[in-house]
Design a protein around this motif. Sequence first.
Motif, PDB file in Angstrom:
ATOM      1  N   ALA A 117       0.821  -1.208   0.000  1.00  0.00           N
ATOM      2  CA  ALA A 117       0.000   0.000   0.000  1.00  0.00           C
ATOM      3  C   ALA A 117       0.855   1.258   0.000  1.00  0.00           C
ATOM      4  O   ALA A 117       0.523   2.264  -0.666  1.00  0.00           O
ATOM      5  CB  ALA A 117      -0.926  -0.013   1.215  1.00  0.00           C
ATOM      6  N   PHE A 118       1.958   1.222   0.738  1.00  0.00           N
ATOM      7  CA  PHE A 118       2.879   2.363   0.813  1.00  0.00           C
ATOM      8  C   PHE A 118       3.445   2.692  -0.570  1.00  0.00           C
ATOM      9  O   PHE A 118       3.439   3.856  -0.999  1.00  0.00           O
ATOM     10  CB  PHE A 118       4.002   2.013   1.799  1.00  0.00           C
ATOM     11  N   GLU A 119       3.925   1.664  -1.298  1.00  0.00           N
ATOM     12  CA  GLU A 119       4.507   1.888  -2.625  1.00  0.00           C
ATOM     13  C   GLU A 119       3.438   2.296  -3.637  1.00  0.00           C
ATOM     14  O   GLU A 119       3.691   3.112  -4.530  1.00  0.00           O
ATOM     15  CB  GLU A 119       5.242   0.633  -3.092  1.00  0.00           C
ATOM     16  N   HIS A 120       2.220   1.754  -3.506  1.00  0.00           N
ATOM     17  CA  HIS A 120       1.136   2.132  -4.409  1.00  0.00           C
ATOM     18  C   HIS A 120       0.769   3.605  -4.219  1.00  0.00           C
ATOM     19  O   HIS A 120       0.521   4.335  -5.202  1.00  0.00           O
ATOM     20  CB  HIS A 120      -0.090   1.244  -4.151  1.00  0.00           C
ATOM     21  N   ALA A 121       0.732   4.078  -2.968  1.00  0.00           N
ATOM     22  CA  ALA A 121       0.422   5.489  -2.702  1.00  0.00           C
ATOM     23  C   ALA A 121       1.505   6.401  -3.267  1.00  0.00           C
ATOM     24  O   ALA A 121       1.218   7.533  -3.705  1.00  0.00           O
ATOM     25  CB  ALA A 121       0.259   5.710  -1.200  1.00  0.00           C
ATOM     26  N   TYR A 122       2.728   5.937  -3.301  1.00  0.00           N
ATOM     27  CA  TYR A 122       3.846   6.756  -3.798  1.00  0.00           C
ATOM     28  C   TYR A 122       3.840   6.832  -5.330  1.00  0.00           C
ATOM     29  O   TYR A 122       3.937   7.924  -5.898  1.00  0.00           O
ATOM     30  CB  TYR A 122       5.162   6.155  -3.302  1.00  0.00           C
ATOM     31  N   TYR A 123       3.680   5.681  -6.016  1.00  0.00           N
ATOM     32  CA  TYR A 123       3.844   5.651  -7.476  1.00  0.00           C
ATOM     33  C   TYR A 123       2.531   5.784  -8.244  1.00  0.00           C
ATOM     34  O   TYR A 123       2.537   6.283  -9.376  1.00  0.00           O
ATOM     35  CB  TYR A 123       4.533   4.356  -7.899  1.00  0.00           C
ATOM     36  N   VAL A 124       1.401   5.361  -7.673  1.00  0.00           N
ATOM     37  CA  VAL A 124       0.128   5.378  -8.399  1.00  0.00           C
ATOM     38  C   VAL A 124      -0.747   6.541  -7.933  1.00  0.00           C
ATOM     39  O   VAL A 124      -1.203   7.372  -8.730  1.00  0.00           O
ATOM     40  CB  VAL A 124      -0.615   4.034  -8.244  1.00  0.00           C
ATOM     41  N   THR A 125      -1.000   6.620  -6.606  1.00  0.00           N
ATOM     42  CA  THR A 125      -1.791   7.730  -6.084  1.00  0.00           C
ATOM     43  C   THR A 125      -1.009   9.038  -6.146  1.00  0.00           C
ATOM     44  O   THR A 125      -1.593  10.121  -6.306  1.00  0.00           O
ATOM     45  CB  THR A 125      -2.215   7.434  -4.634  1.00  0.00           C
ATOM     46  N   ARG A 126       0.333   8.955  -5.982  1.00  0.00           N
ATOM     47  CA  ARG A 126       1.233  10.103  -6.041  1.00  0.00           C
ATOM     48  C   ARG A 126       0.813  11.162  -5.016  1.00  0.00           C
ATOM     49  O   ARG A 126       0.718  12.355  -5.312  1.00  0.00           O
ATOM     50  CB  ARG A 126       1.273  10.688  -7.456  1.00  0.00           C
ATOM     51  N   SER A 127       0.607  10.659  -3.789  1.00  0.00           N
ATOM     52  CA  SER A 127       0.164  11.553  -2.706  1.00  0.00           C
ATOM     53  C   SER A 127       1.074  11.381  -1.496  1.00  0.00           C
ATOM     54  O   SER A 127       1.142  10.295  -0.908  1.00  0.00           O
ATOM     55  CB  SER A 127      -1.283  11.256  -2.323  1.00  0.00           C
ATOM     56  N   GLY A 128       1.760  12.486  -1.089  1.00  0.00           N
ATOM     57  CA  GLY A 128       2.594  12.450   0.104  1.00  0.00           C
ATOM     58  C   GLY A 128       1.757  12.246   1.350  1.00  0.00           C
ATOM     59  O   GLY A 128       2.175  11.577   2.311  1.00  0.00           O
ATOM     60  N   THR A 129       0.550  12.792   1.361  1.00  0.00           N
ATOM     61  CA  THR A 129      -0.330  12.638   2.518  1.00  0.00           C
ATOM     62  C   THR A 129      -0.726  11.177   2.697  1.00  0.00           C
ATOM     63  O   THR A 129      -0.736  10.650   3.823  1.00  0.00           O
ATOM     64  CB  THR A 129      -1.580  13.502   2.352  1.00  0.00           C
ATOM     65  N   ALA A 130      -1.084  10.496   1.583  1.00  0.00           N
ATOM     66  CA  ALA A 130      -1.480   9.084   1.649  1.00  0.00           C
ATOM     67  C   ALA A 130      -0.314   8.216   2.087  1.00  0.00           C
ATOM     68  O   ALA A 130      -0.487   7.264   2.865  1.00  0.00           O
ATOM     69  CB  ALA A 130      -2.011   8.635   0.293  1.00  0.00           C
ATOM     70  N   VAL A 131       0.885   8.575   1.628  1.00  0.00           N
ATOM     71  CA  VAL A 131       2.064   7.794   2.022  1.00  0.00           C
ATOM     72  C   VAL A 131       2.318   7.959   3.514  1.00  0.00           C
ATOM     73  O   VAL A 131       2.537   6.979   4.241  1.00  0.00           O
ATOM     74  CB  VAL A 131       3.299   8.227   1.201  1.00  0.00           C
ATOM     75  N   ARG A 132       2.287   9.203   4.000  1.00  0.00           N
ATOM     76  CA  ARG A 132       2.600   9.455   5.425  1.00  0.00           C
ATOM     77  C   ARG A 132       1.544   8.868   6.334  1.00  0.00           C
ATOM     78  O   ARG A 132       1.841   8.503   7.478  1.00  0.00           O
ATOM     79  CB  ARG A 132       2.690  10.971   5.645  1.00  0.00           C
ATOM     80  N   ALA A 133       0.300   8.704   5.854  1.00  0.00           N
ATOM     81  CA  ALA A 133      -0.760   8.125   6.681  1.00  0.00           C
ATOM     82  C   ALA A 133      -0.531   6.640   6.928  1.00  0.00           C
ATOM     83  O   ALA A 133      -1.143   6.069   7.837  1.00  0.00           O
ATOM     84  CB  ALA A 133      -2.112   8.330   6.003  1.00  0.00           C
ATOM     85  N   LEU A 134       0.324   6.023   6.147  1.00  0.00           N
ATOM     86  CA  LEU A 134       0.612   4.598   6.312  1.00  0.00           C
ATOM     87  C   LEU A 134       1.843   4.344   7.172  1.00  0.00           C
ATOM     88  O   LEU A 134       2.274   3.193   7.295  1.00  0.00           O
ATOM     89  CB  LEU A 134       0.805   3.947   4.926  1.00  0.00           C
ATOM     90  N   THR A 135       2.380   5.375   7.806  1.00  0.00           N
ATOM     91  CA  THR A 135       3.555   5.222   8.661  1.00  0.00           C
ATOM     92  C   THR A 135       3.163   5.416  10.122  1.00  0.00           C
ATOM     93  O   THR A 135       2.123   6.014  10.430  1.00  0.00           O
ATOM     94  CB  THR A 135       4.640   6.245   8.287  1.00  0.00           C
ATOM     95  N   THR A 136       3.993   4.928  11.004  1.00  0.00           N
ATOM     96  CA  THR A 136       3.749   5.102  12.438  1.00  0.00           C
ATOM     97  C   THR A 136       3.917   6.576  12.808  1.00  0.00           C
ATOM     98  O   THR A 136       4.670   7.321  12.159  1.00  0.00           O
ATOM     99  CB  THR A 136       4.722   4.249  13.266  1.00  0.00           C
ATOM    100  N   PRO A 137       3.234   6.997  13.884  1.00  0.00           N
ATOM    101  CA  PRO A 137       3.323   8.431  14.260  1.00  0.00           C
ATOM    102  C   PRO A 137       4.749   8.873  14.577  1.00  0.00           C
ATOM    103  O   PRO A 137       5.128  10.026  14.295  1.00  0.00           O
ATOM    104  CB  PRO A 137       2.423   8.534  15.488  1.00  0.00           C
ATOM    105  N   ASP A 138       5.557   8.009  15.182  1.00  0.00           N
ATOM    106  CA  ASP A 138       6.901   8.397  15.574  1.00  0.00           C
ATOM    107  C   ASP A 138       7.963   7.876  14.603  1.00  0.00           C
ATOM    108  O   ASP A 138       9.120   7.695  14.971  1.00  0.00           O
ATOM    109  CB  ASP A 138       7.200   7.898  16.986  1.00  0.00           C
ATOM    110  N   THR A 139       7.587   7.645  13.360  1.00  0.00           N
ATOM    111  CA  THR A 139       8.538   7.154  12.382  1.00  0.00           C
ATOM    112  C   THR A 139       9.615   8.183  12.092  1.00  0.00           C
ATOM    113  O   THR A 139       9.423   9.400  12.262  1.00  0.00           O
ATOM    114  CB  THR A 139       7.818   6.776  11.072  1.00  0.00           C
ATOM    115  N   SER A 140      10.755   7.697  11.634  1.00  0.00           N
ATOM    116  CA  SER A 140      11.857   8.591  11.252  1.00  0.00           C
ATOM    117  C   SER A 140      11.745   9.039   9.801  1.00  0.00           C
ATOM    118  O   SER A 140      12.630   9.754   9.313  1.00  0.00           O
ATOM    119  CB  SER A 140      13.207   7.879  11.468  1.00  0.00           C
ATOM    120  N   LEU A 141      10.696   8.623   9.098  1.00  0.00           N
ATOM    121  CA  LEU A 141      10.522   9.009   7.695  1.00  0.00           C
ATOM    122  C   LEU A 141      10.182  10.497   7.590  1.00  0.00           C
ATOM    123  O   LEU A 141       9.685  11.099   8.551  1.00  0.00           O
ATOM    124  CB  LEU A 141       9.412   8.165   7.069  1.00  0.00           C
ATOM    125  N   PRO A 142      10.454  11.124   6.446  1.00  0.00           N
ATOM    126  CA  PRO A 142      10.196  12.560   6.292  1.00  0.00           C
ATOM    127  C   PRO A 142       8.721  12.894   6.431  1.00  0.00           C
ATOM    128  O   PRO A 142       7.850  12.028   6.406  1.00  0.00           O
ATOM    129  CB  PRO A 142      10.699  12.862   4.872  1.00  0.00           C
TER     130      PRO A 142
END
Length: 222
Positions: free
Chosen positions: A132-157
């Motif tokens: 789902a994370f990779e699909h949101a990045y390459y198909v949906t092309r949404s930073g918001t959708a990608v960040r919603a699939l990460t933990t709240p305290d993740t080290s990701l941007p």
Amino acid sequence: MKNTKRHPAVIELLGGAPMPASAVTTTTVSSPTPQKPPKRPRKKDSRSPRLRYVAALIVVVALLGWFTLRLISGNDERTQERIADETDTSETAPTLDVTPPALATAPTTETDPTACRTDLGDQKSGPGVIAAFEHAYYVTRSGTAVRALTTPDTSLPSKERIQAGIDTVPTGTTHCVRITPIAAGIYSVALTEMRPGQPPAQFPQTIATKELDGHWFVDVIN
């Protein structure tokens, strides 16, 4: 009149008794009426009762054999007709008006774990949230959708920086992600990125996932 002396054979032929040699006939003797020859005695049947019995037995056996052959041939014909009726399904075979289960239901997000995935993914498992994370990045092309699939305290941007990175990827770029489990919640990921007009590029990653309140999230990407 002259005396006539007949030969004994003539007398026997005419059926009369032989006359003595001295007998004199004074009257004219007319020709006797020929008599029918005596019937020949019927020959006795020389066949023995045993031969007659054998002949009768042969006839009976022949009739029984003929009758048996007729029965067998009749049964064979009926059997062949029955087999032909059973095997002829062009008219009697019912048509099943049933949709196969694979076509009756919508495809699920569960895929072959060894396959290279491009599906929507889900948050029901670690591999599901990675897809789902990779699909949101390459198909949906949404930073918001990608960040919603990460933990709240993740080290990701943040979602803004993720969106900036997405904007550098040409429109029409496709992807494929192969996910292999390493440990509980940790996976080896081979991400293949295919930009238009360019050869595929592969990015090996190690992604850790975490389950929170029954949903899975991406936690760390190395």
